[in-house]
Write a protein that holds these residues in place. Structure first.
Motif, short mmCIF file in Angstrom:
data_model
loop_
_atom_site.label_atom_id
_atom_site.label_comp_id
_atom_site.label_asym_id
_atom_site.label_seq_id
_atom_site.Cartn_x
_atom_site.Cartn_y
_atom_site.Cartn_z
N UNK A 161 0.83 -1.21 0.00
CA UNK A 161 0.00 0.00 0.00
C UNK A 161 0.86 1.25 0.00
N UNK A 162 1.84 1.31 0.91
CA UNK A 162 2.64 2.52 1.05
C UNK A 162 3.56 2.73 -0.13
N UNK A 163 4.15 1.65 -0.66
CA UNK A 163 5.04 1.79 -1.82
C UNK A 163 4.28 2.39 -3.00
N UNK A 164 3.08 1.88 -3.25
CA UNK A 164 2.28 2.39 -4.37
C UNK A 164 1.86 3.84 -4.13
N UNK A 165 1.45 4.15 -2.90
CA UNK A 165 1.01 5.51 -2.59
C UNK A 165 2.15 6.50 -2.77
N UNK A 166 3.31 6.21 -2.20
CA UNK A 166 4.43 7.12 -2.33
C UNK A 166 4.91 7.23 -3.78
N UNK A 167 4.93 6.12 -4.51
CA UNK A 167 5.33 6.17 -5.91
C UNK A 167 4.42 7.09 -6.72
N UNK A 168 3.15 7.12 -6.35
CA UNK A 168 2.19 7.96 -7.08
C UNK A 168 2.45 9.45 -6.89
N UNK A 169 3.23 9.80 -5.87
CA UNK A 169 3.55 11.22 -5.63
C UNK A 169 5.05 11.48 -5.78
N UNK A 170 5.74 10.59 -6.49
CA UNK A 170 7.15 10.82 -6.82
C UNK A 170 8.12 10.60 -5.69
N UNK A 171 7.77 9.72 -4.76
CA UNK A 171 8.65 9.42 -3.62
C UNK A 171 8.95 7.93 -3.58
N UNK A 172 10.22 7.60 -3.35
CA UNK A 172 10.64 6.20 -3.23
C UNK A 172 10.65 5.81 -1.75
N UNK A 173 9.92 4.74 -1.43
CA UNK A 173 9.91 4.21 -0.06
C UNK A 173 11.07 3.23 0.07
N UNK A 174 12.14 3.66 0.69
CA UNK A 174 13.37 2.86 0.78
C UNK A 174 13.23 1.78 1.83
N UNK A 198 10.03 7.27 10.96
CA UNK A 198 10.38 5.84 10.94
C UNK A 198 10.37 5.26 9.53
N UNK A 199 10.71 6.12 8.57
CA UNK A 199 10.83 5.68 7.17
C UNK A 199 12.03 6.35 6.54
N UNK A 200 12.53 5.76 5.47
CA UNK A 200 13.44 6.47 4.57
C UNK A 200 12.68 6.74 3.29
N UNK A 201 12.59 8.02 2.96
CA UNK A 201 11.85 8.47 1.79
C UNK A 201 12.78 9.33 0.93
N UNK A 202 12.81 9.06 -0.37
CA UNK A 202 13.69 9.80 -1.27
C UNK A 202 12.87 10.37 -2.41
N UNK A 232 2.33 16.47 -0.74
CA UNK A 232 2.12 15.50 -1.83
C UNK A 232 1.06 14.46 -1.47
N UNK A 233 1.08 14.00 -0.22
CA UNK A 233 0.06 13.04 0.20
C UNK A 233 -1.33 13.67 0.20
#
Length: 239
Positions: A161-174, A198-202, A232-233
């Motif tokens: 869920x989170x990988x897809x959501x962040x990808x949709x706003x141009x962010x990589x969930x590391x 508590x995440x790495x976001x690029x 972005x979210x």
């Protein structure tokens, strides 16, 4: 609803009992920590940003049918949640090599990891949250085999869920950290928080960090990056 006595004061939140049985008041702090709390700095506005980001992410996870402790957002720095008996483990999910994983195995930065790597850490400030494997967890009675299997499954679902959501706003969930707890009826749920703490976001375009690594590595002010994540979210939520 009103908060009553302080139940627990953590690095990022103060947890209060409320006048509703089984319901807690989670007050997000304007505090950034590193080195397992040994480094602490007050940062105005950080608690508000984390509460808002965490609220949006919990709503996205809940919408996907994943059980959580989330009930509702209360105000800018407060979230209302169900009281859980916490599993004393941190579950780290790694989609790309970074941080301690990159250093430990001398990988290329952001080497894709497929399947995603799961790591467990025993929650203990006194022991600096040591790494622990499945056999150690069950032998020490921190969780049984069925609970571990369930955390693996839930972590994968949250990751999707989170990988897809962040990808949709141009962010990589590391990578990211999760915590789980059990409700009084025994149901295992996602708990704690979901924030850049508590995440790495690029950022996909610039390659810049949008998470607490900015604070850890003294790369500049933290809140502008968190504001980018929140904006972005919010945009994704209104599409």
């Amino acid at each position: 609803m009103e908060k009553t006595e302080l139940l627990y004061s953590g690095k990022a939140k103060d947890m209060y009992l409320t006048d509703v049985p089984g319901v807690l008041w989670a007050a997000y702090k304007d505090q950034a920590t590193a080195l397992n709390g040994k480094q602490k700095v007050q940062i105005e506005g950080k608690g508000t940003l984390n509460r808002q980001i965490s609220g949006l992410l919990f709503e996205a996870v809940e919408a996907a049918g994943i059980p959580t402790h989330f009930i509702k957002n209360w105000d800018d720095q407060t979230m209302i949640v169900r009281q859980c008996t916490m599993v004393p483990l941190e579950v780290v999910v790694r989609n790309y090599a970074s941080g301690s994983f990159e250093r430990k195995f001398h990988t290329a930065p952001l080497l894709p990891l497929a399947p995603a790597v799961h790591e467990f850490y025993y929650k203990s400030d006194a022991l600096d949250d040591p790494f622990i494997n499945d056999e150690q967890i069950t032998a020490l009675g921190f969780a049984d085999a069925s609970t571990l299997a369930a955390t693996h499954q839930l972590a994968d679902r949250v990751n999707a869920v989170l990988t897809a959501l962040f990808a949709s706003v141009g962010i990589k969930l590391v990578d990211f950290k999760l915590e789980f707890g059990r409700l009084p009826n025994g149901r295992l749920v996602l708990a704690d928080e979901l924030s850049p703490d508590n995440m790495r976001l690029i950022d996909e375009q610039s390659g810049r960090s949008l998470d607490k690594d900015i604070f850890r590595h003294h790369e500049g002010p933290l809140t502008p990056a968190y504001q980018v994540v929140l904006d972005r979210l919010k945009g994704a939520a209104h599409v």
